[in-house]
Design an enzyme around this catalytic site. Sequence first.
Site, PDB file in Angstrom:
ATOM      1  N   GLY A  15       0.821  -1.213   0.000  1.00  0.00           N
ATOM      2  CA  GLY A  15       0.000   0.000   0.000  1.00  0.00           C
ATOM      3  C   GLY A  15       0.849   1.255   0.000  1.00  0.00           C
ATOM      4  O   GLY A  15       0.578   2.213   0.721  1.00  0.00           O
ATOM      5  N   ALA A  16       1.870   1.254  -0.844  1.00  0.00           N
ATOM      6  CA  ALA A  16       2.875   2.328  -0.796  1.00  0.00           C
ATOM      7  C   ALA A  16       2.649   3.435  -1.807  1.00  0.00           C
ATOM      8  O   ALA A  16       3.501   4.306  -1.978  1.00  0.00           O
ATOM      9  CB  ALA A  16       4.273   1.729  -1.001  1.00  0.00           C
ATOM     10  N   VAL A  67      -2.973  -7.716  -2.050  1.00  0.00           N
ATOM     11  CA  VAL A  67      -2.246  -8.469  -1.026  1.00  0.00           C
ATOM     12  C   VAL A  67      -3.161  -9.329  -0.159  1.00  0.00           C
ATOM     13  O   VAL A  67      -2.691  -9.968   0.795  1.00  0.00           O
ATOM     14  CB  VAL A  67      -1.379  -7.537  -0.157  1.00  0.00           C
ATOM     15  CG1 VAL A  67      -0.168  -7.061  -0.937  1.00  0.00           C
ATOM     16  CG2 VAL A  67      -2.175  -6.358   0.367  1.00  0.00           C
ATOM     17  N   SER A 146      -3.316   0.473  14.298  1.00  0.00           N
ATOM     18  CA  SER A 146      -4.043   1.738  14.371  1.00  0.00           C
ATOM     19  C   SER A 146      -4.420   2.031  15.809  1.00  0.00           C
ATOM     20  O   SER A 146      -4.592   1.109  16.624  1.00  0.00           O
ATOM     21  CB  SER A 146      -5.314   1.671  13.516  1.00  0.00           C
ATOM     22  OG  SER A 146      -6.153   2.791  13.753  1.00  0.00           O
ATOM     23  N   TYR A 160     -13.161  -2.440  11.306  1.00  0.00           N
ATOM     24  CA  TYR A 160     -11.824  -1.922  11.027  1.00  0.00           C
ATOM     25  C   TYR A 160     -10.984  -1.987  12.295  1.00  0.00           C
ATOM     26  O   TYR A 160      -9.853  -2.492  12.284  1.00  0.00           O
ATOM     27  CB  TYR A 160     -11.904  -0.487  10.515  1.00  0.00           C
ATOM     28  CG  TYR A 160     -10.559   0.187  10.383  1.00  0.00           C
ATOM     29  CD1 TYR A 160      -9.715  -0.116   9.315  1.00  0.00           C
ATOM     30  CD2 TYR A 160     -10.125   1.114  11.333  1.00  0.00           C
ATOM     31  CE1 TYR A 160      -8.468   0.490   9.201  1.00  0.00           C
ATOM     32  CE2 TYR A 160      -8.881   1.720  11.227  1.00  0.00           C
ATOM     33  CZ  TYR A 160      -8.061   1.405  10.154  1.00  0.00           C
ATOM     34  OH  TYR A 160      -6.820   1.997  10.048  1.00  0.00           O
TER      35      TYR A 160
END
Length: 254
Positions: A15-16, A67, A146, A160
């Site tokens: 996720g870059a 991914v 997170s 999430y």
Amino acid sequence: MISINLEKKVALVTGAGTGIGKAIALKLAETGATVAVNYNSSKESAEKVVSTIVEQGGKAKAYQCDVANEEAVKAMYIKIEEELGDVDILINNAGSLVERCVIENMSTELWQTIVDVNQKSVFLCSKYAIPKMKDKKEGRIVNVSSIAARNGGGIGAVMYASSKAAVSTFTKGLAKELVGNGILVNAVSPGVITTPFHDRFTSNEAREQFKNAIPLSREGQPSEVADAVLYLVSPLSTYIVGENIEVNGGQLMD
């Protein structure tokens, strides 16, 4: 003056293409790492990250891959190993809230998507990085969790938050599994960071409320998360195992 040198290291950042992942990719490249810039749909952004790294004298290449898809992950690793070398550093950054939805209205399909993008992706990318790291008897894995994993997240973000909590627990368990092989596994947990994530999922009003609750009175910057990641993959953190660095400006303290 302390200098971190990651030359001869290959880093895969998932996720870059944007946000925190982009900042991490750029930071690792600055210190000499060759960077595999993973993206799923943000091709143009990922290619810009690669261009920036190359223009600054570094080495990087973009790799498209969902991914959360095992066959795609296997294929990506084969390609990276052929083109850049074995992955020495894995940053499991890819993730998304997907959409805000309260539990009573959530479909099983949405639940599965959230789990896949945040949790399954970390499992798969770690699974296929481990064998070559074991062969070398060294490696670093950093998972991006997170603050939501600790406080349950906002309204409509239960799954999430839950999937990120799983990432935090996975980090500790995997660290125990791999420490005897010279592989150090840790995590970072960003708070409110100025990224497209909050542009998409958080209202301006809510962001103001967040800032008022943060002792530093501002949102964090992606580069500040990248600095914590850099520390965890550098020689400065050789005695740090299974830890989770909270990068939240004091919003949540132990």
